[in-house]
Design a protein around this motif. Sequence first.
Motif, PDB file in Angstrom:
ATOM      1  N   LYS A   1       0.687  -1.305  -0.059  1.00  0.00           N
ATOM      2  CA  LYS A   1       0.012  -0.080   0.139  1.00  0.00           C
ATOM      3  C   LYS A   1       1.000   1.301   0.027  1.00  0.00           C
ATOM      4  O   LYS A   1       0.552   2.373  -0.581  1.00  0.00           O
TER       5      LYS A   1
ATOM      6  N   LYS B   1      -3.270   7.623  -2.248  1.00  0.00           N
ATOM      7  CA  LYS B   1      -3.031   6.780  -3.410  1.00  0.00           C
ATOM      8  C   LYS B   1      -3.658   7.693  -4.735  1.00  0.00           C
ATOM      9  O   LYS B   1      -4.531   8.345  -4.393  1.00  0.00           O
TER      10      LYS B   1
ATOM     11  N   ASP C   1      -5.617   0.809   6.796  1.00  0.00           N
ATOM     12  CA  ASP C   1      -6.674   0.550   5.713  1.00  0.00           C
ATOM     13  C   ASP C   1      -8.182   1.143   6.135  1.00  0.00           C
ATOM     14  O   ASP C   1      -9.152   0.921   5.346  1.00  0.00           O
TER      15      ASP C   1
END
Lengths: 264, 405
Positions: B85, B239, B281
């Motif tokens: 990630k 992201k 997350d």
Amino acid sequence: MNIIVTVKQVPDTHEVKIDPKTGALIREGVPSIINPEDKNAIEEALRLKKSSDDGEVTVLSMGPLQAESTLREALSMGVDRAILVSDRAFAGADTLATSYTLSMAIKKIERYDLILCGSQTIDGETGQVGPQLAEWLDLPQATHAEEINIQGNLVTVKSNFDSVTRVMEMKTPALITVSNRINKPRYKHMNKVLRAYRDKAVVTWSKEDLKLNPIRIGLNGSPTWVRKTFVHSHSRDGIVVEKPAANCAEDILDFILEKALLKL
Amino acid sequence: MPVIVHEEKCTGCKLCVAACPYTVISMQEEKAVLLPGCTYCGACIDTCEFGAITFEDFQGRLCMDVALFKGTHVFIEHDNQTASKVSLELLGKARGLADEFSRQGKDQLVTAILIGYELGDMADELIAYGADHVIVVNDESFKMYRTDIYTKAIVQIAGVKKPEILLFGATAQGRDLAPRIASRLRTGLTADCTALEICKDEGILLQTKPAFGGNMMVTIACPDNRPQMATVRPGVMKKYPRDPDKIGTKEVMKIDLDENDFIIHIRDIMASTKKHVKLEDAEIIVAGGHGVNNQQGLKILETLSDELGAELGASRAAVDEGWIGQDHQIGQTGKTVQPDLYIACGISGSLQHLAGISQSKYIIAINTDRKAPIVSASDVTFIGDLFQIVPVLKDKIREYKKRTD
Ligand SMILES: Cc1cc2nc3c(=O)[nH]c(=O)nc-3n(C[C@H](O)[C@H](O)[C@H](O)COP(=O)(O)OP(=O)(O)OC[C@H]3O[C@@H](n4cnc5c(N)ncnc54)[C@H](O)[C@@H]3O)c2cc1C
Ligand SMILES: Cc1cc2nc3c(=O)[nH]c(=O)nc-3n(C[C@H](O)[C@H](O)[C@H](O)COP(=O)(O)OP(=O)(O)OC[C@H]3O[C@@H](n4cnc5c(N)ncnc54)[C@H](O)[C@@H]3O)c2cc1C
Ligand code: SF4
Ligand code: SF4
């Protein structure tokens, strides 16, 4: 087995306070201590020395002359030799310059099978000096060690790497950074402290004692520069609600629904 | 400040040839000779034992030829199947930096460095997540992370490509690897950054990170050396939204290895048996502090967390009491999280704790103390007893879910 342990004198960050008006760090009156993980490294070095036939443990530090007290503390833990590398020209070193200067001191010490460092300090907190030192000396490295075993000239190291545990093997001479989980450092005995002051000397080396490339030391040898420091603001200017518990719960649910955060 | 070889001192030992990351030294008639493209990194000068290489007109501080360097490179961590990630977060950040560069009239590519073995379609995924270009090293020797040959590979890539910026995740692997590379390239490295931006005036990378227990922030720059290197804390950058239609290029590189390069041997890798806590997350986190009083108190929070489909977090005080495992700890010495909603129950909001939650979109606090620092750090604070509010809230959510079923 000859072991060098690198140790840094650091301010006890638990005691560091901030001036609420200027936002500046108040360092005055903050005690200096051995970086905690460096004590683990010393403890491990003493353990490894005991299990081998001969050899000595040397502690090495770069810092101002006051750092001598840190080395005295290391001597009181039972190490054989202490070397302080100190010179005005070393001031302002970042991790590249620090590791370079330490590497040149280690080249002067010459005889060593193992170098142990802390994984990271409590002030700079970079954890870079160990690996960078290994690179200057062209040694294999293992970081965050939780277990070290030596058999002849083979070192086996167990490290915790995020979600996995790695077991690595390498030949001496090698460099290992230790985690605070590797052992419990011994307490210093007061009479040993006194003896450390009386019997053992801290050797001090200055710039002239080492074969240094002037482009690699101190501020000029440091690629990184601190541009600014500032106080971090966490303020959100939020609202404060004071109601009976059931109403609070109602409000929280409304908030969650309004922001569409509930997964059904 | 050009580099010069003093022929009379050169013994022809070739050490400098091996040390030059940019491979611009060759041997001619047993003497070292400089080819064009020298960056002035000075590695050869450190290595020559005979003083046969020096800088001409040295000015006190080494300044590399920074104009030779271009683009942002991101080292990708992965398990040979999917990228981690933090690597995707770094690609997202690199895209943002590229946009800033182009606003300043400079075109900069985002390159992913992908090293491993049998990498499947990971390179395409990296393009979808923001890479313009992917350098692939695919070789069985690289199947597992190893400090020695990974360092060699990345130094070789950096030597050929000369990136202006080179980023790593501040993970165990990134922090093992990046310092060695920085040393070999003779450049600066900033540890554990939480913000990166391009300076408007100088076009250099400003790297910001917390210091002294999150009490302060420091901004560090590396003006005269290249690449500008940083390790970046996981969970901080955003992201880039996955775009399967995004176009990018791929390039396979071979790394020349010989047996002397293998100096660290991996004997075993054991997955840790603990259940993986996915705080990084999580979309919602319910966290408890010393105010939950005991393990039972945390169980009450857990029922709320289950009802919300959230993850359970904790302050260090709760962890230190042994009420919950260390992998649940949030803050400077725990995890950095960025949920949509953070519900802090019985947490006073120390700076060290706030350092880990400030990226949350919304923060709700439940606390009996109006003066606790968490109040000003939250979007809404409910002054009250968590033991009264939380169970009612859990029931209300359950009812609501039943109603809308
Ligand atoms: C807030 C802050 C942030 C900083 N950030 C950076 C940065 O991002 N990049 C950078 O290059 N520099 C940085 N520095 C400078 C850096 O702290 C110094 O270079 C310092 O000398 C060594 O780094 P460290 O404290 O991070 O050590 P670490 O790399 O964390 O130390 C690991 C181990 O190396 C050994 N060691 C470290 N220093 C010495 C020493 N002086 N003598 C003997 N052994 C030692 C010890 O065994 C120690 O346990 C920062 C400094 C501060 C105060
Ligand atoms: C180097 C260093 C690193 C650190 N790293 C971290 C870190 O990573 N993470 C971290 O969390 N801490 C960290 N700490 C510790 C930090 O300084 C604080 O001690 C800690 O965060 C306090 O935890 P707490 O808020 O749960 O406890 P407390 O400060 O004791 O707060 C408890 C709160 O609960 C409230 N409360 C009590 N009863 C109730 C009730 N019935 N209902 C509602 N509210 C109630 C109280 O009003 C109070 O505000 C670190 C410290 C140091 C020195
Ligand atoms: S390292 Fe020095 S002596 Fe050896 S080849 Fe290079 S310049 Fe000549
Ligand atoms: S200064 Fe750097 S790039 Fe130039 S020849 Fe020396 S090692 Fe190579």
